[in-house]
Write an enzyme that holds these catalytic residues in place. Structure first.
Site, PDB file in Angstrom:
ATOM      1  N   ASP A 142       4.189   1.078  12.206  1.00  0.00           N
ATOM      2  CA  ASP A 142       2.981   0.446  11.653  1.00  0.00           C
ATOM      3  C   ASP A 142       2.759  -0.974  12.181  1.00  0.00           C
ATOM      4  OD1 ASP A 142       2.310   2.666  10.257  1.00  0.00           O
ATOM      5  OD2 ASP A 142       2.945   1.933   8.293  1.00  0.00           O
ATOM      6  N   ARG A 182      -0.148  14.854  13.055  1.00  0.00           N
ATOM      7  CA  ARG A 182       0.249  14.661  11.666  1.00  0.00           C
ATOM      8  C   ARG A 182       0.241  15.923  10.808  1.00  0.00           C
ATOM      9  NH1 ARG A 182      -1.904   8.922   9.563  1.00  0.00           N
ATOM     10  NH2 ARG A 182       0.173   8.852   8.735  1.00  0.00           N
ATOM     11  N   PRO A 183       1.055  16.898  11.164  1.00  0.00           N
ATOM     12  CA  PRO A 183       1.124  18.121  10.357  1.00  0.00           C
ATOM     13  C   PRO A 183       1.830  17.879   9.020  1.00  0.00           C
ATOM     14  CG  PRO A 183       2.771  18.176  12.099  1.00  0.00           C
ATOM     15  CD  PRO A 183       1.997  16.906  12.291  1.00  0.00           C
ATOM     16  N   ILE A 184       1.791  18.873   8.112  1.00  0.00           N
ATOM     17  CA  ILE A 184       2.516  18.741   6.841  1.00  0.00           C
ATOM     18  C   ILE A 184       3.539  19.872   6.673  1.00  0.00           C
ATOM     19  CG2 ILE A 184       0.799  17.372   5.577  1.00  0.00           C
ATOM     20  CD1 ILE A 184      -0.138  20.027   4.272  1.00  0.00           C
ATOM     21  N   ASP A 185       3.996  20.418   7.829  1.00  0.00           N
ATOM     22  CA  ASP A 185       4.946  21.537   7.778  1.00  0.00           C
ATOM     23  C   ASP A 185       6.240  21.171   7.040  1.00  0.00           C
ATOM     24  OD1 ASP A 185       5.175  19.798  10.032  1.00  0.00           O
ATOM     25  OD2 ASP A 185       6.691  21.113  10.892  1.00  0.00           O
ATOM     26  N   LEU A 186       6.733  19.943   7.213  1.00  0.00           N
ATOM     27  CA  LEU A 186       7.997  19.565   6.556  1.00  0.00           C
ATOM     28  C   LEU A 186       7.830  19.569   5.042  1.00  0.00           C
ATOM     29  CD1 LEU A 186       9.041  16.609   8.925  1.00  0.00           C
ATOM     30  CD2 LEU A 186       9.970  18.920   8.911  1.00  0.00           C
ATOM     31  N   LYS A 232       0.845  -1.206   0.000  1.00  0.00           N
ATOM     32  CA  LYS A 232       0.000   0.000   0.000  1.00  0.00           C
ATOM     33  C   LYS A 232       0.879   1.254   0.000  1.00  0.00           C
ATOM     34  CE  LYS A 232      -1.840   1.863   4.040  1.00  0.00           C
ATOM     35  NZ  LYS A 232      -1.587   3.304   4.055  1.00  0.00           N
ATOM     36  N   ARG A 261      -9.247  -0.151   4.234  1.00  0.00           N
ATOM     37  CA  ARG A 261      -8.405   0.878   3.612  1.00  0.00           C
ATOM     38  C   ARG A 261      -7.053   0.331   3.204  1.00  0.00           C
ATOM     39  NH1 ARG A 261      -6.354   5.426   7.117  1.00  0.00           N
ATOM     40  NH2 ARG A 261      -4.830   5.146   5.473  1.00  0.00           N
TER      41      ARG A 261
HETATM   42  C1  UD1 Z   1       4.169   7.059   6.325  1.00  0.00           C
HETATM   43  C2  UD1 Z   1       3.330   5.808   6.151  1.00  0.00           C
HETATM   44  C3  UD1 Z   1       2.753   5.384   7.497  1.00  0.00           C
HETATM   45  C4  UD1 Z   1       3.852   5.239   8.537  1.00  0.00           C
HETATM   46  C5  UD1 Z   1       4.731   6.495   8.597  1.00  0.00           C
HETATM   47  C6  UD1 Z   1       5.936   6.331   9.505  1.00  0.00           C
HETATM   48  C7  UD1 Z   1       2.479   6.036   3.902  1.00  0.00           C
HETATM   49  C8  UD1 Z   1       1.294   6.238   3.032  1.00  0.00           C
HETATM   50  N1  UD1 Z   1       2.248   6.098   5.229  1.00  0.00           N
HETATM   51  O1  UD1 Z   1       3.288   8.083   6.779  1.00  0.00           O
HETATM   52  O2  UD1 Z   1       2.088   4.148   7.302  1.00  0.00           O
HETATM   53  O3  UD1 Z   1       3.278   5.024   9.805  1.00  0.00           O
HETATM   54  O4  UD1 Z   1       5.212   6.816   7.280  1.00  0.00           O
HETATM   55  O5  UD1 Z   1       6.696   5.247   9.113  1.00  0.00           O
HETATM   56  O6  UD1 Z   1       3.568   5.786   3.432  1.00  0.00           O
HETATM   57  N2  UD1 Z   1       5.642  14.926  10.655  1.00  0.00           N
HETATM   58  C9  UD1 Z   1       5.664  16.266  10.941  1.00  0.00           C
HETATM   59  N3  UD1 Z   1       5.549  17.152   9.922  1.00  0.00           N
HETATM   60  C10 UD1 Z   1       5.439  16.757   8.610  1.00  0.00           C
HETATM   61  C11 UD1 Z   1       5.438  15.381   8.326  1.00  0.00           C
HETATM   62  C12 UD1 Z   1       5.528  14.485   9.370  1.00  0.00           C
HETATM   63  O7  UD1 Z   1       5.764  16.665  12.096  1.00  0.00           O
HETATM   64  O8  UD1 Z   1       5.354  17.608   7.727  1.00  0.00           O
HETATM   65  C13 UD1 Z   1       5.711  13.953  11.763  1.00  0.00           C
HETATM   66  C14 UD1 Z   1       4.419  13.146  11.874  1.00  0.00           C
HETATM   67  O9  UD1 Z   1       3.452  13.814  12.613  1.00  0.00           O
HETATM   68  C15 UD1 Z   1       4.914  11.883  12.552  1.00  0.00           C
HETATM   69  C16 UD1 Z   1       6.322  11.709  11.987  1.00  0.00           C
HETATM   70  O10 UD1 Z   1       6.698  12.983  11.473  1.00  0.00           O
HETATM   71  O11 UD1 Z   1       4.985  12.060  13.926  1.00  0.00           O
HETATM   72  C17 UD1 Z   1       6.419  10.667  10.895  1.00  0.00           C
HETATM   73  O12 UD1 Z   1       5.579  11.012   9.816  1.00  0.00           O
HETATM   74  P1  UD1 Z   1       5.900  10.610   8.313  1.00  0.00           P
HETATM   75  O13 UD1 Z   1       7.164   9.819   8.239  1.00  0.00           O
HETATM   76  O14 UD1 Z   1       5.770  11.826   7.479  1.00  0.00           O
HETATM   77  O15 UD1 Z   1       4.695   9.637   8.028  1.00  0.00           O
HETATM   78  P2  UD1 Z   1       3.743   9.608   6.768  1.00  0.00           P
HETATM   79  O16 UD1 Z   1       4.522   9.872   5.536  1.00  0.00           O
HETATM   80  O17 UD1 Z   1       2.526  10.391   7.042  1.00  0.00           O
END
Ligand code: UD1
Length: 418
Positions: free
Chosen positions: A304, A121-125, A22, A396
């Site tokens: 996961d 789960r923000p998207i700031d990065l 997935k 899902r």
């Molecule tokens: C991906 C996986 C998810 C897995 C996760 C961690 C997919 C579709 N999903 O999710 O199954 O659990 O990796 O291995 O591939 N964060 C921030 N800001 C950001 C982005 C992330 O603070 O802009 C934080 C998140 O809140 C979290 C951590 O970074 O605490 C890890 O997130 P990230 O590695 O980005 O996970 P996803 O890509 O969402």
């Protein structure tokens, strides 16, 4: 509402094939946007998350044909760069489409992504990286508008090795001017799979799977065929279901290299494991030993599978300790496991599981994708009939998980109620 009814107490045994990943499929589906050409993908799992992504691609203007395991996507006639709000909100990984649209059209409009409630789960990065690449970002009425004249390569140091942000930067820069270096990049196998597919299109990417990834922008990408990697999280889920039941299993079409940290933990709790390059055999002991687990970015133990292991360990012979380092709210399923007689306490990031001899059946509610799968495992390990309500979360991310478990001797049935 759909629910599972599980008649527990059966020892699982047999052979089962692992589906396509997935988490690799979603960025690879997004990547088809980039070449404006015809793409053929194999081994894409037939699950709700891939269906939503395909629906969005279709609304953007892609032509899509699905024939069992094969999907053909032609992205030549994409006419829109706005991702519809109601589908954007259905899952978090829709945010990956933003990088691909930016990469090809230098603009995208989207709203904040949805997904499982396992933390803020923000998207700031993602957004900070886009800004570093010269993208102007404005927010209006809940919509994020990104626009650039050109995407220009640069060095990006991620504060945390985010999987999604690493993928989004790669997608946004393969067609850029100049060179981008991502430092502190995520090293997950799904990133390597995305890079391999993009390289088949003609992209220039080095270092995927390491902490530093270099992307040299190219002018054009061609159409490509690709076979998606096996789902390491589904593989881990099946192994834990069998281990929790005291059974034995051979997984086919799996990549054991992706599961080293998981295999180590399964051996530590007493399972016998044999691997070849595409199979994993597991035989469980009568009673599992307790474990200490800390979730970490890859190659550490995957978050996961944290919830999945927590269910399996409820009947271990002693006290297990889990520390969840990636997401701050990934313990919601524990309240449901307690209803089944599990003895678990939590303190911040830590869960302490005191193994019990027996789980009882109960009516439980799915809290999120992997938490839901954890309840399925507990249902298999419990005596009597367990009901798991609201299983849409599980659908899902798992392809035919009920049929796969039933082929090993489990008794899992879906019921639909109003
Ligand atoms: C991906 C996986 C998810 C897995 C996760 C961690 C997919 C579709 N999903 O999710 O199954 O659990 O990796 O291995 O591939 N964060 C921030 N800001 C950001 C982005 C992330 O603070 O802009 C934080 C998140 O809140 C979290 C951590 O970074 O605490 C890890 O997130 P990230 O590695 O980005 O996970 P996803 O890509 O969402």
């Amino acid at each position: 509402m759909k629910s599972y009814i599980i008649e527990g107490g059966k020892r699982l045994e047999g052979t089962v094939k692992v589906s396509g990943s997935k988490n690799a499929s979603l960025p690879i589906l997004a990547a088809t946007i980039l070449n404006g050409n015809s793409n053929r993908l194999y081994n894409v799992p037939d699950i709700r998350d891939t269906k939503i992504t395909l629906e969005i691609l279709k609304l953007l203007g892609c032509k899509i044909k699905r024939n069992s395991g094969k999907i053909e996507i032609n992205s030549k006639n994409i006419t829109k760069t706005e991702i519809v709000d109601h589908l954007m909100r259905k899952m978090r990984s829709t945010v990956i489409l933003a990088g691909a649209l930016l990469g090809r059209f230098k603009e995208v409009t989207f709203s904040y992504p949805g997904g499982c409630d396992i933390g803020s789960r923000p998207i700031d990065l993602h957004l900070n990286a886009f800004k570093k690449l010269g993208v102007e970002i404005t927010e209006e009425a809940g919509f994020i508008k990104c626009k650039a004249n050109k995407i220009i390569g640069t060095n990006i140091d991620l504060d945390f090795p985010s999987v999604g942000a690493t993928e989004n930067i790669i997608l946004a820069t393969v067609l850029s001017e100049g060179t981008t270096v991502i430092n502190n990049a995520a090293m997950e196998p799904e990133i390597v799979d995305l890079a391999n597919y993009l390289k088949k299109m003609g992209a220039k990417i080095e270092g995927a799977g390491t902490i530093s990834i270099t992307i040299k922008g190219v002018k054009k990408l061609s159409g490509a065929s690709y076979n998606i990697m096996p789902d390491r999280i589904e593989a881990g889920t099946l192994l834990c279901a069998v281990a929790g039941s005291g059974g034995s299993v051979t997984l086919n079409d799996v990549n054991p290299n992706h599961l080293s940290a998981v295999i180590n933990k399964l051996e530590e709790c007493g399972c016998e494991i044999e691997i070849t390059n595409k199979t994993i055999f597991l035989k469980a002991p009568k009673r599992l030993k307790p474990l200490e687990i800390k979730t970490m970015p890859y190659p550490g133990f995957p978050t996961d599978l944290q919830q999945i292991f927590s269910a399996m360990l409820t009947k271990a012979n002693g006290t297990s300790i889990i520390i969840e380092n990636i997401f701050e709210n990934r313990y919601k399923h524990l309240a449901e496991l307690r209803k089944m007689g599990a003895k678990i306490t939590t303190e911040g990031k830590t869960a302490i599981i005191s193994g019990v001899r027996k789980l009882n059946s109960a009516t439980t509610v799915c809290t999120d994708l992997r938490g839901g799968a954890a309840l399925v495992i507990a249902g298999i390990m419990a005596k009597g009939k367990t009901k798991i309500e609201d299983i849409d979360y599980i659908l899902r991310g798992y392809e035919n998980i009920d049929a796969k478990l039933n082929s090993l001797g489990a008794k899992v049935k879906i019921i639909e109620e109003k």
